[in-house]
Design a protein around this motif. Sequence first.
Motif, short mmCIF file in Angstrom:
data_model
loop_
_atom_site.label_atom_id
_atom_site.label_comp_id
_atom_site.label_asym_id
_atom_site.label_seq_id
_atom_site.Cartn_x
_atom_site.Cartn_y
_atom_site.Cartn_z
N GLU A 1 -14.64 23.21 12.26
CA GLU A 1 -15.26 21.91 12.59
C GLU A 1 -14.28 21.01 13.35
OE1 GLU A 1 -18.47 21.33 9.00
OE2 GLU A 1 -16.35 21.17 8.51
N GLN B 1 -15.03 19.67 17.02
CA GLN B 1 -15.02 18.24 17.31
C GLN B 1 -14.06 17.91 18.45
OE1 GLN B 1 -14.48 15.47 14.05
NE2 GLN B 1 -15.84 16.67 12.72
N ASN C 1 -20.86 17.51 16.48
CA ASN C 1 -20.19 18.32 17.49
C ASN C 1 -21.09 19.40 18.04
OD1 ASN C 1 -18.89 19.05 14.59
ND2 ASN C 1 -19.47 20.91 15.67
N SER D 1 -10.55 13.83 15.30
CA SER D 1 -11.55 14.88 15.03
C SER D 1 -11.48 15.44 13.60
CB SER D 1 -11.40 15.99 16.07
OG SER D 1 -11.73 15.49 17.34
N TYR E 1 -19.46 13.56 12.34
CA TYR E 1 -19.49 13.69 13.80
C TYR E 1 -20.41 14.84 14.20
CZ TYR E 1 -17.84 14.02 18.62
OH TYR E 1 -17.77 14.04 19.98
N THR F 1 -15.61 19.11 21.65
CA THR F 1 -16.78 18.30 21.99
C THR F 1 -16.33 16.97 22.59
OG1 THR F 1 -18.12 19.33 20.26
CG2 THR F 1 -18.86 17.20 21.08
N ARG F 2 -15.33 16.36 22.01
CA ARG F 2 -14.83 15.10 22.55
C ARG F 2 -14.28 15.30 23.97
NH1 ARG F 2 -14.69 11.38 18.41
NH2 ARG F 2 -14.69 12.27 16.32
#
Length: 185
Positions: free
Chosen positions: A55, A59, A163, A156, A161, A62-63
């Motif tokens: 995860e 994250q 993602n 993250s 969040y 994804t950011r």
Amino acid sequence: MKTVNFTEMKDGTKEEYLMLDKHEQNYINGTADRILKFMGGLNATLEGYKITRLEHSLQTATRAFKDKANEEMVVAALLHDIGDELAPLNHSEYAASVLKPYVSNKTHWIVEKHGEFQMYYYAHHLGKNKNQRDKYKDHPYYQDALNFCEKWDQASFDPDYKNMSLEDFTPMVKKIFSRKPYSLL
């Protein structure tokens, strides 16, 4: 399956090494699939965190993706902690080594140094030097590594969040790992 006859490398023939090279190239071509399989298995976490290593990686990537980073950097963000499992004391260098043949010097350097840059956020709580990264202030990629950590990596660890999935990143990983290695360009 055909195998070599030698038991010591110095006794190998050209034909044997050509045969081995063909197998090696096929194996290299499967690197992206092995990495994705490994990433998919990062479902456990180091005790104390709210999210798994997978995860966190998703994250971070994804950011980077949402910030419109190039594909190489998005893949680097996804894989930046791949060394946590096998090399917890030098995970950054491990991840950078995996990426090195396929990414630019800039991306390699950022991943290789991100562990030291991350110390800024926590080292002082452990009686260590939070400004470890300052020794790189004059490096041309210093600000890029600072941004990587500030905008993507350190941010993250949020269980809420939303993602992207590993499957969303699969085409990017396959593309980066199908490149001709930089050392051969």
